[in-house]
Design a protein around this motif. Structure first.
Motif, PDB file in Angstrom:
ATOM      1  N   LEU A 138      48.190  43.859  45.939  1.00  0.00           N
ATOM      2  CA  LEU A 138      46.926  43.560  46.597  1.00  0.00           C
ATOM      3  C   LEU A 138      46.724  44.484  47.782  1.00  0.00           C
ATOM      4  O   LEU A 138      47.622  44.690  48.598  1.00  0.00           O
ATOM      5  CB  LEU A 138      46.905  42.100  47.056  1.00  0.00           C
ATOM      6  CG  LEU A 138      45.591  41.592  47.655  1.00  0.00           C
ATOM      7  CD1 LEU A 138      44.495  41.585  46.617  1.00  0.00           C
ATOM      8  CD2 LEU A 138      45.778  40.199  48.251  1.00  0.00           C
ATOM      9  N   ASP A 139      45.523  45.070  47.868  1.00  0.00           N
ATOM     10  CA  ASP A 139      45.150  45.914  48.991  1.00  0.00           C
ATOM     11  C   ASP A 139      43.958  45.276  49.691  1.00  0.00           C
ATOM     12  O   ASP A 139      43.479  44.224  49.279  1.00  0.00           O
ATOM     13  CB  ASP A 139      44.814  47.319  48.479  1.00  0.00           C
ATOM     14  CG  ASP A 139      45.009  48.377  49.562  1.00  0.00           C
ATOM     15  OD1 ASP A 139      45.053  47.995  50.736  1.00  0.00           O
ATOM     16  OD2 ASP A 139      45.113  49.576  49.225  1.00  0.00           O
ATOM     17  N   ALA A 140      43.423  45.946  50.706  1.00  0.00           N
ATOM     18  CA  ALA A 140      42.347  45.379  51.508  1.00  0.00           C
ATOM     19  C   ALA A 140      41.159  44.955  50.631  1.00  0.00           C
ATOM     20  O   ALA A 140      40.670  43.828  50.750  1.00  0.00           O
ATOM     21  CB  ALA A 140      41.898  46.397  52.553  1.00  0.00           C
ATOM     22  N   GLN A 141      40.689  45.856  49.773  1.00  0.00           N
ATOM     23  CA  GLN A 141      39.558  45.521  48.909  1.00  0.00           C
ATOM     24  C   GLN A 141      39.903  45.650  47.433  1.00  0.00           C
ATOM     25  O   GLN A 141      39.053  45.393  46.591  1.00  0.00           O
ATOM     26  CB  GLN A 141      38.376  46.462  49.198  1.00  0.00           C
ATOM     27  CG  GLN A 141      37.849  46.391  50.620  1.00  0.00           C
ATOM     28  CD  GLN A 141      36.644  47.293  50.799  1.00  0.00           C
ATOM     29  OE1 GLN A 141      35.789  47.383  49.932  1.00  0.00           O
ATOM     30  NE2 GLN A 141      36.579  47.961  51.951  1.00  0.00           N
ATOM     31  N   TRP A 142      41.137  46.023  47.123  1.00  0.00           N
ATOM     32  CA  TRP A 142      41.475  46.423  45.763  1.00  0.00           C
ATOM     33  C   TRP A 142      42.675  45.665  45.215  1.00  0.00           C
ATOM     34  O   TRP A 142      43.461  45.108  45.967  1.00  0.00           O
ATOM     35  CB  TRP A 142      41.789  47.926  45.717  1.00  0.00           C
ATOM     36  CG  TRP A 142      40.827  48.758  46.491  1.00  0.00           C
ATOM     37  CD1 TRP A 142      40.947  49.185  47.782  1.00  0.00           C
ATOM     38  CD2 TRP A 142      39.548  49.216  46.043  1.00  0.00           C
ATOM     39  NE1 TRP A 142      39.853  49.898  48.170  1.00  0.00           N
ATOM     40  CE2 TRP A 142      38.970  49.939  47.115  1.00  0.00           C
ATOM     41  CE3 TRP A 142      38.860  49.110  44.843  1.00  0.00           C
ATOM     42  CZ2 TRP A 142      37.721  50.536  47.019  1.00  0.00           C
ATOM     43  CZ3 TRP A 142      37.617  49.714  44.733  1.00  0.00           C
ATOM     44  CH2 TRP A 142      37.067  50.415  45.812  1.00  0.00           C
ATOM     45  N   VAL A 143      42.786  45.692  43.903  1.00  0.00           N
ATOM     46  CA  VAL A 143      43.992  45.251  43.217  1.00  0.00           C
ATOM     47  C   VAL A 143      44.520  46.459  42.448  1.00  0.00           C
ATOM     48  O   VAL A 143      43.793  47.057  41.644  1.00  0.00           O
ATOM     49  CB  VAL A 143      43.712  44.083  42.253  1.00  0.00           C
ATOM     50  CG1 VAL A 143      44.952  43.773  41.406  1.00  0.00           C
ATOM     51  CG2 VAL A 143      43.297  42.842  43.034  1.00  0.00           C
ATOM     52  N   LYS A 144      45.767  46.825  42.712  1.00  0.00           N
ATOM     53  CA  LYS A 144      46.374  47.991  42.081  1.00  0.00           C
ATOM     54  C   LYS A 144      47.317  47.518  40.975  1.00  0.00           C
ATOM     55  O   LYS A 144      48.241  46.742  41.232  1.00  0.00           O
ATOM     56  CB  LYS A 144      47.138  48.819  43.105  1.00  0.00           C
ATOM     57  CG  LYS A 144      46.258  49.357  44.223  1.00  0.00           C
ATOM     58  CD  LYS A 144      47.068  50.169  45.232  1.00  0.00           C
ATOM     59  CE  LYS A 144      46.165  50.724  46.332  1.00  0.00           C
ATOM     60  NZ  LYS A 144      46.938  51.520  47.319  1.00  0.00           N
ATOM     61  N   LEU A 145      47.059  47.979  39.762  1.00  0.00           N
ATOM     62  CA  LEU A 145      47.870  47.601  38.614  1.00  0.00           C
ATOM     63  C   LEU A 145      48.927  48.671  38.366  1.00  0.00           C
ATOM     64  O   LEU A 145      48.602  49.844  38.157  1.00  0.00           O
ATOM     65  CB  LEU A 145      46.987  47.417  37.384  1.00  0.00           C
ATOM     66  CG  LEU A 145      46.030  46.217  37.465  1.00  0.00           C
ATOM     67  CD1 LEU A 145      45.014  46.259  36.349  1.00  0.00           C
ATOM     68  CD2 LEU A 145      46.807  44.920  37.418  1.00  0.00           C
ATOM     69  N   ILE A 146      50.196  48.229  38.371  1.00  0.00           N
ATOM     70  CA  ILE A 146      51.332  49.133  38.242  1.00  0.00           C
ATOM     71  C   ILE A 146      51.700  49.280  36.770  1.00  0.00           C
ATOM     72  O   ILE A 146      51.897  48.267  36.073  1.00  0.00           O
ATOM     73  CB  ILE A 146      52.553  48.606  39.028  1.00  0.00           C
ATOM     74  CG1 ILE A 146      52.128  48.171  40.437  1.00  0.00           C
ATOM     75  CG2 ILE A 146      53.657  49.643  39.064  1.00  0.00           C
ATOM     76  CD1 ILE A 146      51.498  49.244  41.272  1.00  0.00           C
ATOM     77  N   PRO A 147      51.786  50.513  36.256  1.00  0.00           N
ATOM     78  CA  PRO A 147      52.112  50.703  34.838  1.00  0.00           C
ATOM     79  C   PRO A 147      53.468  50.113  34.477  1.00  0.00           C
ATOM     80  O   PRO A 147      54.415  50.137  35.275  1.00  0.00           O
ATOM     81  CB  PRO A 147      52.113  52.228  34.665  1.00  0.00           C
ATOM     82  CG  PRO A 147      51.272  52.737  35.799  1.00  0.00           C
ATOM     83  CD  PRO A 147      51.515  51.789  36.942  1.00  0.00           C
ATOM     84  N   ALA A 148      53.556  49.554  33.275  1.00  0.00           N
ATOM     85  CA  ALA A 148      54.825  49.049  32.761  1.00  0.00           C
ATOM     86  C   ALA A 148      55.769  50.229  32.510  1.00  0.00           C
ATOM     87  O   ALA A 148      55.329  51.325  32.163  1.00  0.00           O
ATOM     88  CB  ALA A 148      54.603  48.275  31.472  1.00  0.00           C
ATOM     89  N   PRO A 149      57.088  50.032  32.690  1.00  0.00           N
ATOM     90  CA  PRO A 149      58.040  51.132  32.503  1.00  0.00           C
ATOM     91  C   PRO A 149      57.947  51.783  31.127  1.00  0.00           C
ATOM     92  O   PRO A 149      58.105  52.998  30.995  1.00  0.00           O
ATOM     93  CB  PRO A 149      59.403  50.454  32.705  1.00  0.00           C
ATOM     94  CG  PRO A 149      59.109  49.267  33.554  1.00  0.00           C
ATOM     95  CD  PRO A 149      57.746  48.799  33.147  1.00  0.00           C
ATOM     96  N   GLU A 150      57.686  50.977  30.101  1.00  0.00           N
ATOM     97  CA  GLU A 150      57.633  51.548  28.751  1.00  0.00           C
ATOM     98  C   GLU A 150      56.317  52.270  28.461  1.00  0.00           C
ATOM     99  O   GLU A 150      56.216  53.008  27.475  1.00  0.00           O
ATOM    100  CB  GLU A 150      57.855  50.464  27.695  1.00  0.00           C
ATOM    101  CG  GLU A 150      56.863  49.332  27.729  1.00  0.00           C
ATOM    102  CD  GLU A 150      57.335  48.183  28.595  1.00  0.00           C
ATOM    103  OE1 GLU A 150      56.946  47.043  28.313  1.00  0.00           O
ATOM    104  OE2 GLU A 150      58.097  48.437  29.558  1.00  0.00           O
ATOM    105  N   ALA A 151      55.284  52.060  29.288  1.00  0.00           N
ATOM    106  CA  ALA A 151      54.008  52.758  29.116  1.00  0.00           C
ATOM    107  C   ALA A 151      54.078  54.069  29.877  1.00  0.00           C
ATOM    108  O   ALA A 151      53.493  54.236  30.956  1.00  0.00           O
ATOM    109  CB  ALA A 151      52.861  51.887  29.611  1.00  0.00           C
TER     110      ALA A 151
END
Length: 555
Positions: A138-151
């Motif tokens: 979670l960021d100030a205005q954003w949601v950052k999606l972290i890539p899965a290790p296998e992707a």
């Protein structure tokens, strides 16, 4: 067999992004058995936990199952780790099941090809069941999606909190009956409230966010969930809910190739099947999306039959000609089509907005001499022009042509390019050709655009009207033709009114209605899942196939 929730296949068994679910295996048991781009349906969502990764090392860059019956990957692990042993045993059991399935396929089909190509209806969308993301920040205005290790090739995806809250499709936010939003975007705060602990990627790859003090929920908390499939489509397309086109190459045709299609049983369908047989209708409609030209047989000789045919696709388009119109010879005709003179190849209503996408013509009478219908594939001719005279092609894709209608109190005007080309690939996808409705170019023309366009247009017209490029047929009463007005040009030979009568009943369908039906076709072919919009790379690949086909036909 019950498998633990956090087990993984070896690297060799993981799917490549966008891979088909049909496994690729070697043709003979004596060779190394690998699965480089496939994943069994019962193991799509397994992944290796970070803790397990630290304790389990796969030997080499890719684990393989060597020999026809060796189902034990080479592993180095801590001998006293009971949990890890259990994971490895389950993995062996899974691989044994794969080996058993392979042997069954060999026994029943007499061998397995190196690549098993699916039919169109068996294709799936990009990584629909393989999550791309494993964590969210979670960021100030954003949601950052972290890539899965296998992707491995997936990059960070950043979505605004406002977009995520506005896109919630739960029953409270999206009416289950109408499918419409129950609130306005303006009802939401600029940055909807949530906290770090309330944003997570679940084990199934879906994103869950719990909003705090939500105005749509009267100040209470509210849960939004985006499935792994929605996130994957969003990652690839930016908007997974738009209208879709079937991701299949068009069939560009000339007289010989279209005649061959008709003789093979394609491009025509019985009226009753079109209206009442779902399987036959969708097969015919899929063919139509490729060729842009199809004929219906045994149509009842009633004026409203053309409405029944059109309504199978969607609502009719209303123009100043009405919902339907009659193509008959009559004095003082308001349209050149309503005469008996030769009518050159053209597309309808180039001055109208929107231009009708589909045109339907039902033959109610055609007993006079002459009056044969002419059809030509404009995109096919455009590709021929590109192959033979790229400079002329370039002129037709960049020069505005003026079209208009000014009769009976109807004043319409529009400018169009003769050939609309994809801005990324340069491929032609729409043509605009209607000499009877072309108006004057601007009088002040220092760059001599009219002369340059005229020379290029003449070359294009010759290709359109070449005998080998035109499909000619004299329609019979009880037949109806449907053609794609964005690429298929139509015309008519002169007919003699003193020898009989000629009467066609016509109607139009808008581009949006047609695209809605295309989207329904896509979802049927893909078993209800939305299909990703074609990427620039994919469009370029399809275009090259089409261009090569036209080149080969010329030879």
């Amino acid at each position: 067999m019950t498998l633990p929730a956090r087990i993984s296949l070896p690297v060799a068994l993981r799917p490549a992004r966008g891979a088909l679910t049909t496994p690729r295996v070697c043709a003979t048991p004596s060779r190394t058995l690998t699965f480089p781009a496939a994943q069994p349906h019962y193991a799509r969502r397994f992944h290796v936990s970070t803790n397990t990764k630290q304790r389990l090392r796969l030997t080499g860059n890719q684990s393989q199952l060597t020999g026809p019956y060796n189902t034990s990957p080479t592993l180095k692990a801590t001998e006293n780790d009971t949990a890890l042993r259990k994971e490895v045993e389950d993995l062996k059991e899974l691989v044994a099941k794969l080996q058993e399935e392979r042997e069954q396929l060999v026994a029943t089909k007499g061998g397995i090809p190196n690549t098993i190509e699916p039919t169109l209806g068996e294709r799936e969308c990009i990584s629909q069941d393989a999550p791309l993301f494993s964590d969210a920040k979670l960021d100030a205005q954003w949601v950052k999606l972290i890539p899965a290790p296998e992707a491995e090739d997936t990059k960070l995806m950043i979505l605004s909190r406002l977009w995520l809250r506005d896109s919630c499709n739960c029953p409270k936010c999206l009416d289950p009956d109408s499918g419409q939003k129950t609130f306005s975007t303006t009802d939401l705060p600029e940055v909807p409230a949530t906290s770090r602990d309330n944003v997570r990627v679940r084990n199934d790859g879906s994103l869950e966010i719990i909003w705090e003090n939500d105005p749509i929920s009267n100040g209470e908390s509210h849960r939004t969930v985006l499935s792994a499939g929605e996130l994957n489509l969003l990652y690839h397309n930016n908007n997974p809910r738009i209208q879709l086109q079937p991701p299949i190459p068009r069939t560009l045709w000339d007289n010989a190739s279209y005649t061959d299609l008709v003789r093979s049983g394609a491009c025509h369908i019985d009226y009753n099947d079109w209206r009442n047989n779902d399987e036959a209708f969708w097969t015919a409609f899929e063919q139509f999306t490729k060729t842009g030209l199809i004929f219906l047989k045994n149509v009842p000789q009633e004026e409203h039959s053309v409405i029944n045919i059109a309504n199978r696709i969607g609502p009719l388009q209303y123009t100043f000609y009405g919902w339907t119109w009659d193509v008959k010879s009559k004095p003082r005709a308001e349209n050149v089509a309503y005469t008996n003179v030769f009518l050159g190849l053209h597309q309808d209503l180039m001055y109208h907005d929107p231009i009708p996408r589909l045109q339907l013509l039902h033959c109610l009478a055609n007993s006079c001499e002459g009056g044969e219908s002419l059809f030509s594939d404009g995109v096919h001719a455009a590709l021929q022009l590109l192959n033979t005279d790229p400079e002329a092609y370039d002129i037709l894709t960049k020069t505005d042509v003026h079209f208009g209608y000014d009769k009976g109190g109807h004043h319409y005007y529009a400018t169009r390019k003769t050939i609309e080309a994809d801005p990324n690939t340069g491929a032609p996808f729409i043509t605009h050709w209607a000499p009877p409705f072309q108006t004057s170019f601007p009088a002040k023309d220092k760059n001599n655009r009219l002369r340059r366009w005229r020379d290029a247009a003449e070359k294009f017209q010759r290709l359109l009207e070449k005998e080998e490029n035109m499909y000619e047929v004299k329609m019979k009463p009880g037949e109806c033709v449907i053609f794609d007005n964005s690429r298929v040009l139509h015309g008519r030979r002169e007919f003699e009114t003193s020898t009989g009568s000629r009467w066609l009943k016509g109607t139009y369908i808008t581009p949006q209605v047609y695209r809605a039906k295309e989207t329904e076709l896509v979802r049927r072919l893909n078993k209800g899942k939305p299909w990703p919009v074609d990427s620039t790379e994919e469009r370029g690949r399809i275009w090259q196939l089409e261009r090569d086909m036209v080149k080969q036909r010329k030879k």
